[in-house]
Motif scaffolding. Structure first.
Motif, PDB file in Angstrom:
ATOM      1  N   MET A 183       0.809  -1.216   0.000  1.00  0.00           N
ATOM      2  CA  MET A 183       0.000   0.000   0.000  1.00  0.00           C
ATOM      3  C   MET A 183       0.843   1.267   0.000  1.00  0.00           C
ATOM      4  O   MET A 183       0.472   2.289  -0.572  1.00  0.00           O
ATOM      5  CB  MET A 183      -0.932   0.025   1.221  1.00  0.00           C
ATOM      6  N   LEU A 184       1.983   1.239   0.680  1.00  0.00           N
ATOM      7  CA  LEU A 184       2.812   2.445   0.777  1.00  0.00           C
ATOM      8  C   LEU A 184       3.996   2.389  -0.190  1.00  0.00           C
ATOM      9  O   LEU A 184       4.883   3.239  -0.119  1.00  0.00           O
ATOM     10  CB  LEU A 184       3.324   2.608   2.210  1.00  0.00           C
ATOM     11  N   SER A 185       4.003   1.417  -1.052  1.00  0.00           N
ATOM     12  CA  SER A 185       5.130   1.120  -1.962  1.00  0.00           C
ATOM     13  C   SER A 185       6.492   1.320  -1.287  1.00  0.00           C
ATOM     14  O   SER A 185       7.264   2.207  -1.664  1.00  0.00           O
ATOM     15  CB  SER A 185       5.032   1.908  -3.270  1.00  0.00           C
TER      16      SER A 185
ATOM     17  N   LEU B  34      17.094   8.136   3.828  1.00  0.00           N
ATOM     18  CA  LEU B  34      15.775   8.292   3.208  1.00  0.00           C
ATOM     19  C   LEU B  34      15.430   9.766   3.081  1.00  0.00           C
ATOM     20  O   LEU B  34      15.843  10.577   3.908  1.00  0.00           O
ATOM     21  CB  LEU B  34      14.707   7.599   4.051  1.00  0.00           C
ATOM     22  N   SER B  35      14.639  10.094   2.074  1.00  0.00           N
ATOM     23  CA  SER B  35      14.117  11.458   2.004  1.00  0.00           C
ATOM     24  C   SER B  35      12.969  11.567   3.007  1.00  0.00           C
ATOM     25  O   SER B  35      12.480  10.563   3.512  1.00  0.00           O
ATOM     26  CB  SER B  35      13.607  11.754   0.601  1.00  0.00           C
ATOM     27  N   LEU B  36      12.552  12.804   3.291  1.00  0.00           N
ATOM     28  CA  LEU B  36      11.519  12.998   4.305  1.00  0.00           C
ATOM     29  C   LEU B  36      10.233  12.248   3.953  1.00  0.00           C
ATOM     30  O   LEU B  36       9.613  11.608   4.799  1.00  0.00           O
ATOM     31  CB  LEU B  36      11.241  14.489   4.469  1.00  0.00           C
ATOM     32  N   GLY B  37       9.856  12.323   2.673  1.00  0.00           N
ATOM     33  CA  GLY B  37       8.630  11.651   2.254  1.00  0.00           C
ATOM     34  C   GLY B  37       8.734  10.143   2.386  1.00  0.00           C
ATOM     35  O   GLY B  37       7.812   9.485   2.862  1.00  0.00           O
ATOM     36  N   GLN B  38       9.879   9.609   1.987  1.00  0.00           N
ATOM     37  CA  GLN B  38      10.089   8.166   2.131  1.00  0.00           C
ATOM     38  C   GLN B  38      10.066   7.769   3.588  1.00  0.00           C
ATOM     39  O   GLN B  38       9.475   6.763   3.975  1.00  0.00           O
ATOM     40  CB  GLN B  38      11.448   7.785   1.520  1.00  0.00           C
ATOM     41  N   ARG B  39      10.691   8.614   4.405  1.00  0.00           N
ATOM     42  CA  ARG B  39      10.756   8.282   5.824  1.00  0.00           C
ATOM     43  C   ARG B  39       9.366   8.281   6.443  1.00  0.00           C
ATOM     44  O   ARG B  39       9.034   7.418   7.235  1.00  0.00           O
ATOM     45  CB  ARG B  39      11.656   9.282   6.550  1.00  0.00           C
TER      46      ARG B  39
END
Lengths: 257, 262
Positions: free
Chosen positions: B141-143, B155-160
């Motif tokens: 769901m969150l890939s 990790l980037s902020l969004g990935q984190r």
């Protein structure tokens, strides 16, 4: 215990990324306490006795105290750095997890660079025992084991008090180091050499004498046999420490978000 | 079911002027003021509901979340969440909740995300089969895919943030607290997070309580909002109560804040 093991592995994984830093701080930790050994060594080259204790006896005393402290530090290090845990709001995270808080704080910081100090402590401990000239019996070996246990508990108790104070001040108080690092430094000599007052204080208030001076007298055949059991009594010191911790927990106001 | 009744919480705040001399004065004599962070706060949230909890900075949003998640103990009032009082039955209570603090990480900085997840599995005593199922679902769901093998610090902020959200859902919580989950995220990541929250709420019936300053979050996610200002609940209703007569929700909200002087 299983959880502590898991945390242990995590810390290990984390530091493996920083190899040089790890080795250097190990070395640093080793050298710091080696310094103290040199201090003792050179002093005894000028004076052969201190308050009735010989060089080898002092070495035995210091070897044991250092190992007691190091054991406590290796396990309870999390309490020592607790001030920053509270200030950075990490403690909130601990509280939203369904596990015992003390266990989580204990496993929160495990410092492997202390391995240097542990090694140093073990070397000094073995050296002290070899040099002491004590005729070892099973009873005396057991007494040393009890000293190590009691000592680790008392020092861990000091760390708990240190941490509990953070709940009120949001910062560790430097003066508490008198009782932790300071006690380790003073602990290189049997407590009695600092005078009667200090001995009383260390018997009835903060039970350092119970884990060091009295059982040491037993090891050196100068004290009564029951002195060897005093470190067990010293373990009771943990009770008020934990009570203070509970009080602090209730007082806790978390840092802003 | 979450019920909060007449909850009050006060803090002591010490104040002093800037400069060395006033810092020195404060050392000798500290002036303390009592701040009412929460003043008679009451509300009820049903199971499976999605609620936006909004208000200006310092209004008491975080304090409320902290009380609901068992971190803080209020001086007065009662709180029942699925029959438990958070600060009294802390351990039992927190098994059923997930908390995401947008500005703090719960992942270990230097190790791959997967390792942090494994530790959480141990902390929450998650059954291996349940853990595997949840991990697969969340990864999908969150890939997350590749991210799981990357150390958190890279990790980037969004990935984190996606990993953070997954981390707080591994143990199947019934209630999820999201404290500013989209703060600092780019448009794509924001949308991904919003989509996920919607899906989670629809499929798993997870109760979601969301604090944010981003009105688009609120518009996209929640029908109900609770608005708090200076520690008091000022509005418990729907987004249209604020938007009516204004061009955007943002303006409506700003005007609402001004009219209540908060």
């Amino acid at each position: 215990m299983r959880l502590y093991g898991k945390f242990f592995v995590m810390h290990l994984k984390s530091i493996m990324g920083y190899k040089t830093s790890f080795l250097l701080s190990c070395l640093g930790n080793f050298l710091v306490s080696f310094n103290v050994f040199l201090g003792i060594h050179f002093m005894f080259r000028r004076f052969s006795r201190v308050e009735g204790f010989t060089y080898s006896e002092v070495l035995l005393c210091w070897g044991i105290t250092l190992l007691e402290f190091t054991l406590a530090e290796a396990f309870a290090r999390g309490f020592d750095t607790f001030g920053s845990v509270v200030r950075q709001g990490e403690f909130d995270r601990i509280l939203v997890r369904p596990r015992n808080v003390i266990l989580q704080v204990l496993s929160g910081h495990i410092e492997f660079s202390r391995i240097g100090r542990v090694l140093q402590a073990i070397v000094m401990f073995v050296f002290g025992i070899r040099m002491s000239g004590v005729r070892w019996t099973t009873a005396k070996a057991a007494a040393v084991a009890v000293m190590l246990l009691g000592g680790a508990v008392v020092f861990a108790g000091m760390f708990v008090i240190y941490a509990a104070i953070c709940f009120f001040t949001l910062e560790g108080l430097e003066f508490m180091n008198i009782f932790t690092d300071g006690a380790r430094e003073y602990g290189k000599y049997p407590v009695s050499i600092y005078g009667k007052r200090v001995l009383q204080l260390c018997t009835f208030v903060v039970p350092y004498a119970l884990i060091q001076y009295y059982p040491l007298l037993y090891l050196l055949d100068r004290g009564k046999p029951w002195y060897a059991l005093l470190p067990l009594a010293a373990c009771l010191f943990m009770v008020p420490c934990l009570l203070l911790w509970r009080l602090g927990m209730r007082h806790y106001v978390s840092a802003g978000s | 079911m979450i019920t909060l009744e007449n909850v009050c919480k006060t803090y002591k705040v010490s104040r002093r002027d800037a400069g060395f001399s006033s810092a020195f004065k404060a050392l000798l004599h500290r002036r303390c003021e009592l701040i009412h962070a929460l003043d008679n706060v009451s509300f009820t949230i049903a199971d499976g509901e999605m609620v936006g909890y909004i208000g200006p900075n310092g209004a008491g949003k975080s304090s409320t979340i902290k009380i609901l998640s068992g971190i803080l103990t209020p001086e007065e009032g009662t709180c029942q969440i699925n029959g438990l009082t958070p600060w009294k039955n802390r351990i039992e209570h927190v098994k059923n909740i997930g908390v995401v603090f947008g500005q703090r990480t719960q992942l270990w900085w230097d190790v791959p995300v997967m390792d942090s997840f494994e530790l959480l599995k141990e902390i929450y005593r998650i059954d291996p089969a349940v853990y595997r199922r949840n991990l697969e679902e969340l990864t999908d769901m969150l890939s997350l895919g590749e991210l799981l093998r990357t150390p958190t610090r890279q990790l980037s902020l969004g990935q984190r943030m996606r990993c953070e959200i997954a981390a707080s859902l591994l143990h199947d919580p019934k209630i999820l607290f999201l404290d500013e989950p989209t703060i600092g995220l780019d448009a794509v990541s924001k949308l991904a997070v919003r989509d996920f929250i919607l899906k989670l709420n629809a499929e798993k019936k997870t109760t979601v309580i969301l604090t944010t300053h981003d009105m688009q979050d609120i518009e996209a996610l929640t029908s109900r909002i609770i608005l708090i200002g200076k520690g008091k609940i000022l509005l418990d209703g729907v987004i249209d109560d604020i938007r009516e007569g204004f061009e955007s929700t943002e303006e409506g909200l700003a005007s609402f804040y001004r009219s209540h002087d908060i």
